[in-house]
Design a protein around this motif. Structure first.
Motif, PDB file in Angstrom:
ATOM      1  N   ARG A 176       0.832  -1.208   0.000  1.00 57.20           N
ATOM      2  CA  ARG A 176       0.000   0.000   0.000  1.00 57.20           C
ATOM      3  C   ARG A 176       0.865   1.256   0.000  1.00 57.20           C
ATOM      4  N   HIS A 197       2.373   1.893  -3.565  1.00 59.84           N
ATOM      5  CA  HIS A 197       1.407   2.496  -4.495  1.00 59.84           C
ATOM      6  C   HIS A 197       1.108   3.944  -4.102  1.00 59.84           C
ATOM      7  N   SER A 198       0.948   4.188  -2.824  1.00 65.25           N
ATOM      8  CA  SER A 198       0.651   5.549  -2.366  1.00 65.25           C
ATOM      9  C   SER A 198       1.778   6.509  -2.736  1.00 65.25           C
ATOM     10  N   GLN A 247       1.725   7.210  -6.546  1.00 67.32           N
ATOM     11  CA  GLN A 247       0.536   7.983  -6.912  1.00 67.32           C
ATOM     12  C   GLN A 247       0.673   9.433  -6.443  1.00 67.32           C
ATOM     13  N   TYR A 272       0.440   3.925 -13.102  1.00 64.33           N
ATOM     14  CA  TYR A 272       0.651   2.505 -12.830  1.00 64.33           C
ATOM     15  C   TYR A 272       0.393   1.705 -14.101  1.00 64.33           C
ATOM     16  N   HIS A 306       0.467  -2.072 -16.063  1.00 73.03           N
ATOM     17  CA  HIS A 306       0.513  -3.530 -15.958  1.00 73.03           C
ATOM     18  C   HIS A 306       1.304  -4.067 -17.141  1.00 73.03           C
ATOM     19  N   TYR A 332       5.233   3.449 -13.369  1.00 72.20           N
ATOM     20  CA  TYR A 332       5.850   2.398 -12.561  1.00 72.20           C
ATOM     21  C   TYR A 332       5.098   1.091 -12.765  1.00 72.20           C
ATOM     22  N   THR A 333       5.808  -0.004 -12.574  1.00 68.20           N
ATOM     23  CA  THR A 333       5.213  -1.331 -12.597  1.00 68.20           C
ATOM     24  C   THR A 333       5.365  -1.951 -11.214  1.00 68.20           C
ATOM     25  N   PHE A 334       4.500  -2.884 -10.908  1.00 65.75           N
ATOM     26  CA  PHE A 334       4.568  -3.608  -9.644  1.00 65.75           C
ATOM     27  C   PHE A 334       3.921  -4.961  -9.906  1.00 65.75           C
ATOM     28  N   ILE A 389       9.248  -3.873  -8.207  1.00 69.28           N
ATOM     29  CA  ILE A 389       8.765  -2.507  -8.391  1.00 69.28           C
ATOM     30  C   ILE A 389       9.752  -1.824  -9.330  1.00 69.28           C
TER      31      ILE A 389
END
Length: 467
Positions: free
Chosen positions: A143, A146-147, A150, A156, A158, A228-230, A251
């Protein structure tokens, strides 16, 4: 209808005098004269909720099923706890056992278990104190990541799990095929007669599980600037060390109009902020790791959050290592890759804080890293942290078409496989940079756990793909 709410984490914050409904799994049960003391947990926090069951209020049959591992619903009054270890306890007036559990065969007994044993019961280990804490931290870390991005305005993306490109050029990739392995089609003629005819495969060419989303992220960075990718990545290295997995999460931010300096600034800011957020969110869990796993956890994390990172070049780092007088397991010289023992010496003995090492020899780095004018090094950077060594690896990417073609050839890669990657250099190329961070590697750092298999829900390693 399933009841919502009733999390034990919320119940433990309430004041005595109210009523509460709790759901969870029984961890322990202790019988006293006329009373049953039951510890339950629902995974929402580290602390258990003590439930007091008056034997006169419930049938013997109902109490018989309240055993270690059973799932229950309990309703009752919250009262101040006279015993130590908890502020409040729940005096039950209503009890329902959803699923009983055989206490004789239930693997998680009230005793210490080895990590090796707990890996064998991966379907139950998350109910233990250690792994409950691990996976709450994992959730909070995801979390926070991502925060962070963002808040910085990153998109983000995929990226694909299946790919035809080898990002790292190392060849340690899992092949994916629908061909009949007992009857592989062969090319009947030509210079490759007898070789496998991948033209008959699902994609019409060799395909693999991805080792990185970076190259795909560059496509989007050159349209959306910051992305970014995750996601999951896969490496077919036959390694059984405590630091390697066959499947792990990465990440990978990528920034257009950015050089190596901007890349380093983002990496440093990223580590500071996500670690600080997890420390605030999971204080109780981290205190457990400090007490039971590694007594240096909190001090090490505070050091990252509060220190200014040191910057040295690879050449400077090698010079420091050569004059250290240490008898290295892996001898160091200019051109050799830094090992964990070297990285930890720099961070723990020399600088005593995180270190960013830049400008590595091009022979030990990937083809896509921007070449420096000296012809020997590339604009790469590794972030090294005390206790673990390398935690982030990144670089400015090679944006020059002709130089990139040369680097692909030097690494003996098929240029045709990177036609689209080269196109990005032909149509509106810009300086851009990014880095990669192994999610599980950061989890090791946050928790002090010693084996990477213990910070991922279902570890995939050579010879092991259970659950």
């Amino acid at each position: 209808m399933i009841e919502k709410g009733g999390y034990i984490s919320d119940i433990l914050q309430q004041e005595p005098g109210g009523r509460a409904v709790a759901h969870g799994w029984v961890k322990t049960r202790r019988d006293s004269k006329g009373v049953r003391f039951v510890q339950i947990n629902d995974g929402s926090c580290f602390a258990d909720l003590q439930v007091v069951l008056d034997a006169d209020a419930f049938s013997e049959e109902a109490l018989h099923h309240v055993t270690t591992g059973a799932s229950v619903r309990v309703e009752g009054s919250l009262v101040e706890s006279p015993g130590g270890g908890q502020r409040v306890e729940l005096h039950a007036s209503d009890l329902h056992v959803y699923g009983p559990s055989d206490p004789a065969s239930y693997p998680l007994q009230k005793k210490g278990h080895t990590m090796e044993f707990l890996r064998e019961i991966g379907h139950l280990r998350s109910r233990s104190n250690t792994f409950g804490a691990v996976f709450r931290v994992r959730n909070a870390l995801a979390r926070a990541i991502h925060s962070f991005f963002q808040r910085q305005g990153f998109l983000y993306v995929h990226t694909p799990i299946l790919t035809a490109s080898d990002c790292e050029g190392a060849g340690a990739m899992f092949g994916v095929t629908t061909l009949d392995l007992q009857n592989l089609p062969r090319k009947p003629e030509g210079p490759k007669a007898g070789s496998i005819d991948y033209g008959q495969d699902f994609f019409g060419k060799p395909a693999f599980l991805t080792v990185s989303g970076q190259l795909n992220a560059e496509i989007f960075a050159l349209a959306f600037t910051n992305v970014y990718t995750f996601g999951p990545t896969f490496r077919a290295e036959n390694s059984n060390t405590p630091r390697h997995l066959a499947e792990f999460w990465m990440i990978e931010p990528e920034m257009a109009f950015c050089d190596l300096q901007g890349d380093m600034q983002l990496a440093e800011k990223f580590l500071r902020e996500v670690i600080a957020e997890v420390m605030e969110t999971c204080a109780e869990d981290l205190e457990f790791f400090q007490k039971r796993i590694d007594s240096t956890v909190l001090a090490t994390l505070e050091n990252v959050v509060q220190s200014s990172f040191e910057h040295v070049t690879y050449t400077e780092a090698v010079a420091l290592l050569e004059k250290s007088g240490n008898n290295w397991e892996f001898p160091v010289h200019w051109g050799s890759d830094l090992q964990s023992e070297h990285e930890r010496y720099l961070t723990e003995q020399v600088f005593k804080k995180p270190v960013i090492v830049t400008d590595y020899p091009k022979e030990i780095k990937a083809f896509y890293m921007r070449a420096n004018d000296d012809g020997r090094t590339v604009r790469a950077m590794d972030v090294l942290a005390p206790r673990i060594g390398e935690i982030i690896g990144g670089s400015q990417r090679e944006e020059r078409y002709d130089v990139l073609c040369q680097r692909i050839a030097e690494n003996h890669l098929e240029e045709s496989a990177y036609w689209w990657y080269l196109d990005l250099r032909r149509y509106g190329s810009v300086p851009h940079a990014g880095f990669g961070l192994g999610f599980e590697r950061l989890m090791l750092y946050l928790t002090g756990m010693k084996n990477i298999r213990d910070v991922i829900p279902f570890p995939r390693t050579p010879g092991s793909a259970d659950f």
